[in-house]
Design a protein around this motif. Structure first.
Motif, PDB file in Angstrom:
ATOM      1  N   PRO A  92      -5.508  -0.471  14.497  1.00 31.46           N
ATOM      2  CA  PRO A  92      -4.686   0.728  14.305  1.00 31.46           C
ATOM      3  C   PRO A  92      -5.417   1.779  13.473  1.00 31.46           C
ATOM      4  O   PRO A  92      -6.168   1.444  12.541  1.00 31.46           O
ATOM      5  CB  PRO A  92      -3.449   0.205  13.558  1.00 31.46           C
ATOM      6  N   LEU A  93      -5.235   3.015  13.814  1.00 31.11           N
ATOM      7  CA  LEU A  93      -5.758   4.116  13.028  1.00 31.11           C
ATOM      8  C   LEU A  93      -5.140   4.057  11.637  1.00 31.11           C
ATOM      9  O   LEU A  93      -3.933   3.849  11.483  1.00 31.11           O
ATOM     10  CB  LEU A  93      -5.406   5.440  13.704  1.00 31.11           C
ATOM     11  N   LYS A  94      -5.968   4.219  10.608  1.00 30.90           N
ATOM     12  CA  LYS A  94      -5.490   4.192   9.230  1.00 30.90           C
ATOM     13  C   LYS A  94      -5.308   5.625   8.728  1.00 30.90           C
ATOM     14  O   LYS A  94      -5.915   6.563   9.247  1.00 30.90           O
ATOM     15  CB  LYS A  94      -6.472   3.441   8.333  1.00 30.90           C
ATOM     16  N   PHE A  95      -4.481   5.755   7.670  1.00 29.95           N
ATOM     17  CA  PHE A  95      -4.186   7.078   7.122  1.00 29.95           C
ATOM     18  C   PHE A  95      -4.313   7.056   5.601  1.00 29.95           C
ATOM     19  O   PHE A  95      -3.908   6.104   4.933  1.00 29.95           O
ATOM     20  CB  PHE A  95      -2.790   7.521   7.537  1.00 29.95           C
ATOM     21  N   ALA A  96      -4.904   8.119   5.099  1.00 25.13           N
ATOM     22  CA  ALA A  96      -5.020   8.347   3.666  1.00 25.13           C
ATOM     23  C   ALA A  96      -4.481   9.734   3.366  1.00 25.13           C
ATOM     24  O   ALA A  96      -4.402  10.589   4.253  1.00 25.13           O
ATOM     25  CB  ALA A  96      -6.478   8.234   3.216  1.00 25.13           C
ATOM     26  N   TYR A  97      -4.121   9.968   2.113  1.00 20.79           N
ATOM     27  CA  TYR A  97      -3.735  11.323   1.722  1.00 20.79           C
ATOM     28  C   TYR A  97      -4.504  11.715   0.466  1.00 20.79           C
ATOM     29  O   TYR A  97      -4.905  10.877  -0.347  1.00 20.79           O
ATOM     30  CB  TYR A  97      -2.221  11.438   1.501  1.00 20.79           C
ATOM     31  N   TRP A  98      -4.735  13.010   0.337  1.00 21.10           N
ATOM     32  CA  TRP A  98      -5.343  13.567  -0.862  1.00 21.10           C
ATOM     33  C   TRP A  98      -4.330  13.524  -2.004  1.00 21.10           C
ATOM     34  O   TRP A  98      -3.265  14.121  -1.909  1.00 21.10           O
ATOM     35  CB  TRP A  98      -5.758  15.013  -0.638  1.00 21.10           C
TER      36      TRP A  98
ATOM     37  N   ARG B 236       4.601   6.114  -3.757  1.00 19.61           N
ATOM     38  CA  ARG B 236       5.574   5.163  -3.215  1.00 19.61           C
ATOM     39  C   ARG B 236       6.121   5.643  -1.883  1.00 19.61           C
ATOM     40  O   ARG B 236       6.347   4.843  -0.962  1.00 19.61           O
ATOM     41  CB  ARG B 236       6.699   4.954  -4.235  1.00 19.61           C
ATOM     42  N   THR B 237       6.332   6.945  -1.757  1.00 16.39           N
ATOM     43  CA  THR B 237       6.764   7.499  -0.474  1.00 16.39           C
ATOM     44  C   THR B 237       5.696   7.270   0.582  1.00 16.39           C
ATOM     45  O   THR B 237       5.993   6.874   1.718  1.00 16.39           O
ATOM     46  CB  THR B 237       7.043   9.003  -0.611  1.00 16.39           C
ATOM     47  N   ALA B 238       4.437   7.502   0.226  1.00 18.73           N
ATOM     48  CA  ALA B 238       3.339   7.375   1.185  1.00 18.73           C
ATOM     49  C   ALA B 238       3.199   5.946   1.691  1.00 18.73           C
ATOM     50  O   ALA B 238       3.047   5.721   2.902  1.00 18.73           O
ATOM     51  CB  ALA B 238       2.034   7.847   0.548  1.00 18.73           C
ATOM     52  N   GLU B 239       3.255   4.958   0.802  1.00 16.79           N
ATOM     53  CA  GLU B 239       3.060   3.588   1.261  1.00 16.79           C
ATOM     54  C   GLU B 239       4.235   3.117   2.119  1.00 16.79           C
ATOM     55  O   GLU B 239       4.092   2.159   2.880  1.00 16.79           O
ATOM     56  CB  GLU B 239       2.794   2.642   0.100  1.00 16.79           C
TER      57      GLU B 239
ATOM     58  N   PHE C 267       1.023   5.148   5.147  1.00 16.45           N
ATOM     59  CA  PHE C 267      -0.273   5.462   4.558  1.00 16.45           C
ATOM     60  C   PHE C 267      -0.898   4.197   3.955  1.00 16.45           C
ATOM     61  O   PHE C 267      -0.236   3.421   3.276  1.00 16.45           O
ATOM     62  CB  PHE C 267      -0.137   6.552   3.504  1.00 16.45           C
ATOM     63  N   ASP C 268      -2.200   4.054   4.206  1.00 15.47           N
ATOM     64  CA  ASP C 268      -2.947   2.897   3.729  1.00 15.47           C
ATOM     65  C   ASP C 268      -3.678   3.189   2.427  1.00 15.47           C
ATOM     66  O   ASP C 268      -3.888   2.278   1.613  1.00 15.47           O
ATOM     67  CB  ASP C 268      -3.972   2.476   4.788  1.00 15.47           C
ATOM     68  N   TYR C 269      -4.129   4.439   2.239  1.00 13.24           N
ATOM     69  CA  TYR C 269      -4.987   4.808   1.112  1.00 13.24           C
ATOM     70  C   TYR C 269      -4.510   6.103   0.469  1.00 13.24           C
ATOM     71  O   TYR C 269      -3.892   6.956   1.126  1.00 13.24           O
ATOM     72  CB  TYR C 269      -6.426   5.045   1.575  1.00 13.24           C
ATOM     73  N   ALA C 270      -4.869   6.254  -0.806  1.00  8.22           N
ATOM     74  CA  ALA C 270      -4.676   7.504  -1.541  1.00  8.22           C
ATOM     75  C   ALA C 270      -5.986   7.830  -2.242  1.00  8.22           C
ATOM     76  O   ALA C 270      -6.516   6.998  -2.984  1.00  8.22           O
ATOM     77  CB  ALA C 270      -3.553   7.367  -2.567  1.00  8.22           C
ATOM     78  N   LEU C 271      -6.527   9.026  -2.000  1.00  6.26           N
ATOM     79  CA  LEU C 271      -7.810   9.427  -2.559  1.00  6.26           C
ATOM     80  C   LEU C 271      -7.607  10.433  -3.693  1.00  6.26           C
ATOM     81  O   LEU C 271      -7.137  11.550  -3.463  1.00  6.26           O
ATOM     82  CB  LEU C 271      -8.696  10.048  -1.480  1.00  6.26           C
ATOM     83  N   SER C 272      -7.960  10.041  -4.909  1.00 11.25           N
ATOM     84  CA  SER C 272      -7.887  10.944  -6.058  1.00 11.25           C
ATOM     85  C   SER C 272      -9.144  11.803  -6.117  1.00 11.25           C
ATOM     86  O   SER C 272     -10.263  11.290  -6.060  1.00 11.25           O
ATOM     87  CB  SER C 272      -7.735  10.160  -7.360  1.00 11.25           C
TER      88      SER C 272
ATOM     89  N   LEU D  99      -1.161   0.632  -9.954  1.00 10.83           N
ATOM     90  CA  LEU D  99      -0.219  -0.206 -10.707  1.00 10.83           C
ATOM     91  C   LEU D  99       1.234   0.148 -10.401  1.00 10.83           C
ATOM     92  O   LEU D  99       2.124  -0.676 -10.615  1.00 10.83           O
ATOM     93  CB  LEU D  99      -0.495  -0.062 -12.205  1.00 10.83           C
ATOM     94  N   ALA D 100       1.463   1.368  -9.920  1.00 14.01           N
ATOM     95  CA  ALA D 100       2.826   1.822  -9.636  1.00 14.01           C
ATOM     96  C   ALA D 100       3.264   1.531  -8.208  1.00 14.01           C
ATOM     97  O   ALA D 100       4.402   1.810  -7.843  1.00 14.01           O
ATOM     98  CB  ALA D 100       2.935   3.324  -9.913  1.00 14.01           C
ATOM     99  N   THR D 101       2.351   0.975  -7.378  1.00 11.07           N
ATOM    100  CA  THR D 101       2.655   0.710  -5.979  1.00 11.07           C
ATOM    101  C   THR D 101       2.407  -0.764  -5.666  1.00 11.07           C
ATOM    102  O   THR D 101       1.921  -1.521  -6.504  1.00 11.07           O
ATOM    103  CB  THR D 101       1.794   1.598  -5.063  1.00 11.07           C
ATOM    104  N   GLU D 102       2.734  -1.157  -4.436  1.00 13.97           N
ATOM    105  CA  GLU D 102       2.608  -2.568  -4.050  1.00 13.97           C
ATOM    106  C   GLU D 102       1.543  -2.806  -2.984  1.00 13.97           C
ATOM    107  O   GLU D 102       0.917  -3.865  -2.970  1.00 13.97           O
ATOM    108  CB  GLU D 102       3.959  -3.077  -3.528  1.00 13.97           C
ATOM    109  N   ARG D 103       1.341  -1.857  -2.072  1.00 14.95           N
ATOM    110  CA  ARG D 103       0.430  -2.061  -0.942  1.00 14.95           C
ATOM    111  C   ARG D 103      -0.652  -0.996  -0.851  1.00 14.95           C
ATOM    112  O   ARG D 103      -1.701  -1.225  -0.243  1.00 14.95           O
ATOM    113  CB  ARG D 103       1.218  -2.076   0.375  1.00 14.95           C
ATOM    114  N   LEU D 104      -0.413   0.164  -1.389  1.00 17.72           N
ATOM    115  CA  LEU D 104      -1.314   1.300  -1.241  1.00 17.72           C
ATOM    116  C   LEU D 104      -2.672   1.004  -1.869  1.00 17.72           C
ATOM    117  O   LEU D 104      -2.751   0.552  -3.013  1.00 17.72           O
ATOM    118  CB  LEU D 104      -0.688   2.528  -1.908  1.00 17.72           C
TER     119      LEU D 104
END
Length: 389
Positions: free
Chosen positions: A20-26, A55-58, A62-67, A92-97
């Motif tokens: 599956p195509l994965k998704f990240a957000y800035w 939390r909304t993203a995961e 969304f699979d990743y978050a890029l700082s 630490l604030a999320t479960e899967r992201l």
């Protein structure tokens, strides 16, 4: 190659086409939003907002978050949270992201970062990654008293930086050994090592760029190669060159590709296009022009003029990673078609930015992602076996 339909490639460039195509957000850990414009952007660079967003993203695919990494004010980004600390906080604030922290060689020692990542990986249960950024803003380095290397030297240093990380994370009981032009490590035995995650030999290493040197690093040492926003042909050209380097490299796993895009999804295409028109019409012209002068000097510093942003227009740079050029703008159906075509051309991940993060991430999860998954199933039935490249 045509830009019109998903039939434009006879064979896919994506060796992982069945995945599956994965998704990240800035992550908006930098003030000013993702476009340099006076248009309203319902977002915030603070911690509380970003925890809610993560939390909304995961929960919306969304699979990743890029700082992002900025060390000082520049071109509308007056305030910024440091990327590694912020990424860990979101982990630490999320479960899967999975959280990706951007880092600069020259401002980090790779052995110190390797230790930090190992600890953060244990704290998050194996959800830390790094994005190694060679650097384009000279003022950041000089303000911190660090030397500013010539373009290809920065990428040579980044190459060693990545190899040191991998050596430390995977070395046996005798410890890590590395002797290069920029870094030396002798008998360093990191304990604990990062978490053992099935299918992951070590924490993932992302790397971006557009230049010849960046593409070489992407093919030879990085796990992931990030592309700035590109049209179909521009992205395909990068993928083919990076894969060419990967063929002759000793790699622990195949290189994967991420593509930056600014997503404007609306129920009606004309509304999406009007939003783009308004963003550009309300561009903060002095800030965009200042950014253009800085980054195009950096891009043109390469011998073959293929560096980042070397051919970006003023309109492209209103989104500072050329996100408009990927054209994920329109209805959910139109965006899904383009996402699938990028997947066929090698994309394993789409890195997305938004005007109004919270509600648009929710819209993506509810309206866009289900169509992408349907089209992926259709693609798999048409091309069950990828063509090796």
């Amino acid at each position: 190659m045509s830009e019109n339909t998903i039939d434009s490639l006879d064979t896919t460039l994506n060796a992982q086409i069945s995945e599956p195509l994965k998704f990240a957000y800035w992550v908006p850990n930098v003030s000013g939003g993702l476009v340099t414009s006076t248009i309203e952007q319902r977002t915030d660079w603070g911690y509380d907002y970003n925890v809610r967003l993560a939390r909304t993203a995961e929960n919306n695919g969304f699979d990743y978050a890029l700082s992002q990494i900025r060390y000082m004010a520049s071109y509308g980004a007056d305030h910024q949270h440091e990327a590694t600390a912020f990424s860990l906080a979101l982990g630490l604030a999320t479960e899967r992201l999975k959280v990706i922290a951007a880092v600069h060689p020259g401002l980090w020692e790779p052995a110190v970062l390797a230790k930090w990542v190992a600890t953060a990986d244990h704290l998050t249960g194996g959800r830390i990654a790094v994005n190694v950024v060679s650097g384009w803003l000279k003022a950041e380095f000089t303000a911190l008293g660090q030397p500013w290397l010539e373009h290809d030297e920065r990428y040579r240093r980044a190459n060693e930086f990545i190899r040191v990380l991998r050596e430390i994370w995977t070395a046996g009981e005798s410890g890590a050994e590395f002797a290069g032009d920029f870094y030396r490590v002798h008998g360093y035995d990191l304990k604990p090592k990062p978490v053992e995650v099935p299918g992951r030999p070590h924490p993932e290493i992302f790397q971006g760029g557009n230049s010849t040197a960046a593409r070489r690093n992407g093919g030879t040492v990085s796990d992931w190669y990030f592309s700035n926003g590109k049209d179909y042909d521009g992205f395909t050209e990068q993928v083919e060159e990076v894969l060419g380097h990967a063929k002759t490299a000793e790699r622990p796993a195949p290189v994967r590709f991420g593509l930056n895009a600014f997503l404007i999804a609306r129920d009606d295409e004309s509304e999406a296009r009007e939003t783009l028109r308004e963003i550009i019409a309300k561009a903060n012209r002095p800030a965009v022009e200042g950014f253009r002068d800085a980054v195009q000097q950096a891009g043109n510093a390469t011998g073959d003029k293929r560096g980042m942003w070397a051919d970006s227009s003023f309109e492209d740079l209103v989104q500072y990673n050329d996100g408009f050029r990927s054209q994920l703008i329109g209805t959910p159906e139109q965006i899904a078609d383009r996402a699938i075509e990028y997947k066929r051309r090698g994309a394993n991940l789409l890195l997305l930015g938004f005007l109004h993060f919270q509600e648009e991430v929710e819209y993506f999860g509810a309206k866009v992602l289900p169509i992408i998954r349907e089209k992926e199933a259709e693609l798999a039935s048409r091309e069950p076996q990828p063509t090796s490249v």
